[in-house]
Design a protein around this motif. Structure first.
Motif, mmCIF file in Angstrom:
data_model
loop_
_atom_site.group_PDB
_atom_site.id
_atom_site.type_symbol
_atom_site.label_atom_id
_atom_site.label_comp_id
_atom_site.label_asym_id
_atom_site.label_seq_id
_atom_site.Cartn_x
_atom_site.Cartn_y
_atom_site.Cartn_z
ATOM 1 N N LEU A 82 14.467 14.630 -8.381
ATOM 2 C CA LEU A 82 13.421 13.794 -7.722
ATOM 3 C C LEU A 82 12.578 13.988 -8.727
ATOM 4 C CD1 LEU A 82 13.139 12.805 -4.904
ATOM 5 C CD2 LEU A 82 11.851 15.372 -4.417
ATOM 6 N N SER A 83 11.888 12.067 -8.438
ATOM 7 C CA SER A 83 10.898 10.710 -8.661
ATOM 8 C C SER A 83 9.857 10.784 -7.856
ATOM 9 C CB SER A 83 11.432 10.602 -9.477
ATOM 10 O OG SER A 83 10.467 9.447 -10.418
ATOM 11 N N ILE A 84 8.278 10.355 -8.218
ATOM 12 C CA ILE A 84 7.698 10.527 -7.801
ATOM 13 C C ILE A 84 8.126 8.949 -7.006
ATOM 14 C CG2 ILE A 84 6.362 9.054 -9.540
ATOM 15 C CD1 ILE A 84 3.911 10.037 -7.608
ATOM 16 N N ARG A 85 9.292 7.948 -7.944
ATOM 17 C CA ARG A 85 9.104 6.761 -7.336
ATOM 18 C C ARG A 85 10.863 6.792 -6.318
ATOM 19 N NH1 ARG A 85 8.781 1.950 -10.335
ATOM 20 N NH2 ARG A 85 7.447 2.305 -11.691
ATOM 21 N N ASP A 86 10.786 8.106 -6.071
ATOM 22 C CA ASP A 86 12.048 8.130 -5.238
ATOM 23 C C ASP A 86 11.560 8.243 -3.613
ATOM 24 O OD1 ASP A 86 13.849 8.173 -6.647
ATOM 25 O OD2 ASP A 86 13.864 10.106 -6.982
ATOM 26 N N LEU A 87 10.178 8.808 -3.388
ATOM 27 C CA LEU A 87 9.047 9.018 -1.994
ATOM 28 C C LEU A 87 9.096 7.545 -1.727
ATOM 29 C CD1 LEU A 87 7.108 12.360 -4.144
ATOM 30 C CD2 LEU A 87 9.665 12.484 -2.221
ATOM 31 N N GLU B 159 6.718 -1.343 3.583
ATOM 32 C CA GLU B 159 7.393 0.209 2.471
ATOM 33 C C GLU B 159 6.251 -0.255 1.627
ATOM 34 O OE1 GLU B 159 11.118 -0.580 -0.215
ATOM 35 O OE2 GLU B 159 11.840 -0.544 1.922
ATOM 36 N N MET B 160 5.722 1.435 1.229
ATOM 37 C CA MET B 160 4.504 1.447 0.280
ATOM 38 C C MET B 160 5.276 2.954 -0.911
ATOM 39 S SD MET B 160 0.571 2.503 1.532
ATOM 40 C CE MET B 160 0.080 3.735 -0.060
ATOM 41 N N ARG B 161 4.782 2.393 -1.623
ATOM 42 C CA ARG B 161 5.615 4.315 -2.957
ATOM 43 C C ARG B 161 4.393 4.319 -3.574
ATOM 44 N NH1 ARG B 161 7.930 2.136 -7.249
ATOM 45 N NH2 ARG B 161 8.608 0.092 -7.387
ATOM 46 N N ALA B 162 4.507 5.297 -4.039
ATOM 47 C CA ALA B 162 3.931 6.047 -5.539
ATOM 48 C C ALA B 162 4.910 5.908 -6.244
ATOM 49 C CB ALA B 162 3.581 7.694 -5.118
ATOM 50 N N TYR B 163 3.847 5.358 -8.084
ATOM 51 C CA TYR B 163 4.956 5.429 -9.208
ATOM 52 C C TYR B 163 3.553 6.203 -10.365
ATOM 53 C CZ TYR B 163 1.924 1.602 -10.323
ATOM 54 O OH TYR B 163 1.191 0.647 -10.137
ATOM 55 N N GLN B 164 4.180 6.595 -11.804
ATOM 56 C CA GLN B 164 2.948 6.543 -11.907
ATOM 57 C C GLN B 164 3.096 5.991 -13.899
ATOM 58 O OE1 GLN B 164 4.914 10.739 -13.527
ATOM 59 N NE2 GLN B 164 2.543 11.496 -13.035
ATOM 60 N N ASP B 165 1.716 5.398 -14.061
ATOM 61 C CA ASP B 165 1.435 4.779 -15.460
ATOM 62 C C ASP B 165 1.627 5.420 -16.147
ATOM 63 O OD1 ASP B 165 -0.884 6.152 -15.474
ATOM 64 O OD2 ASP B 165 -2.505 4.151 -14.995
ATOM 65 N N ASP B 166 1.757 4.886 -17.450
ATOM 66 C CA ASP B 166 1.985 5.479 -18.906
ATOM 67 C C ASP B 166 1.254 6.569 -19.044
ATOM 68 O OD1 ASP B 166 3.644 3.674 -19.163
ATOM 69 O OD2 ASP B 166 2.650 1.994 -20.670
ATOM 70 N N LYS B 167 -0.562 6.508 -18.922
ATOM 71 C CA LYS B 167 -1.306 7.542 -18.418
ATOM 72 C C LYS B 167 -0.858 8.755 -17.530
ATOM 73 C CE LYS B 167 -4.462 4.277 -20.789
ATOM 74 N NZ LYS B 167 -5.461 3.364 -20.278
ATOM 75 N N LYS B 168 -0.052 8.793 -16.768
ATOM 76 C CA LYS B 168 0.365 9.635 -15.430
ATOM 77 C C LYS B 168 -0.198 9.852 -14.845
ATOM 78 C CE LYS B 168 3.267 11.403 -18.375
ATOM 79 N NZ LYS B 168 4.582 11.118 -18.287
ATOM 80 N N ASN B 169 -1.193 9.384 -14.710
ATOM 81 C CA ASN B 169 -2.118 8.176 -13.250
ATOM 82 C C ASN B 169 -1.438 8.221 -11.549
ATOM 83 O OD1 ASN B 169 -4.304 8.576 -14.148
ATOM 84 N ND2 ASN B 169 -4.243 6.243 -15.637
ATOM 85 N N VAL B 170 -1.410 8.677 -10.772
ATOM 86 C CA VAL B 170 -0.410 8.850 -9.739
ATOM 87 C C VAL B 170 -1.063 6.965 -9.252
ATOM 88 C CG1 VAL B 170 0.247 8.931 -7.553
ATOM 89 C CG2 VAL B 170 0.438 10.584 -9.508
ATOM 90 N N LEU B 171 -0.437 5.820 -8.655
ATOM 91 C CA LEU B 171 -0.637 4.950 -7.743
ATOM 92 C C LEU B 171 0.223 4.695 -7.323
ATOM 93 C CD1 LEU B 171 -1.465 2.782 -11.422
ATOM 94 C CD2 LEU B 171 -2.991 3.909 -10.942
ATOM 95 N N PHE B 172 -0.491 3.292 -6.291
ATOM 96 C CA PHE B 172 0.502 2.490 -5.273
ATOM 97 C C PHE B 172 0.377 1.557 -5.155
ATOM 98 C CE2 PHE B 172 -2.282 6.735 -4.086
ATOM 99 C CZ PHE B 172 -0.887 7.664 -3.683
ATOM 100 N N THR B 173 2.250 1.019 -4.672
ATOM 101 C CA THR B 173 2.744 -0.341 -4.901
ATOM 102 C C THR B 173 3.109 -0.074 -2.835
ATOM 103 O OG1 THR B 173 4.032 -2.275 -5.788
ATOM 104 C CG2 THR B 173 5.038 0.509 -5.579
#
Length: 110
Positions: free
Chosen positions: A2-7, A80-94
């Motif tokens: 499971l990836s954070i992008r799947d949530l 639709e809203m989801r979370a993702y991680q950037d290159d620095k491992k910060n959790v961001l939202f789109t």
């Protein structure tokens, strides 16, 4: 795995959405250079139920509403809203949607 992008985030948890800005977003080339072609518009909203945090919601196509005087309440269709991680491992939202409407179009914003 499971990836954070799947949530996906339930939009109902955001509560009321107050429009604060509308800005275009553009098409980019495969080389990541911005063109002059507008792909759609980003509607930035403040969230009173979440300490006035802001989120921008992208909608492809033409601008659907005009920025009114004051701060009108809006709702998004197909949101639709989801979370993702950037290159620095910060959790961001789109966030993206199919359309946006004013909640009380005839009422003056307070």
């Amino acid at each position: 795995m499971l990836s954070i992008r799947d949530l996906r985030i339930d939009p109902a948890c955001l509560g009321k959405k107050i429009l604060v800005d509308i800005a275009p977003f553009y098409v980019y080339t495969p080389e990541k250079k911005r063109t002059d072609v507008i792909q759609g518009y980003r509607y930035t909203v403040a969230l009173p139920d979440l300490h006035l945090e802001k989120i921008s919601v992208k909608i492809d196509g033409n601008q659907l509403i005009e920025k009114a005087d004051g701060y009108p309440e809006v709702e998004f269709n197909g949101f639709e809203m989801r979370a993702y991680q950037d290159d620095k491992k910060n959790v961001l939202f789109t966030a993206k949607a199919e359309s946006v409407v004013l909640v009380n179009p005839g009422k003056k914003p307070s």
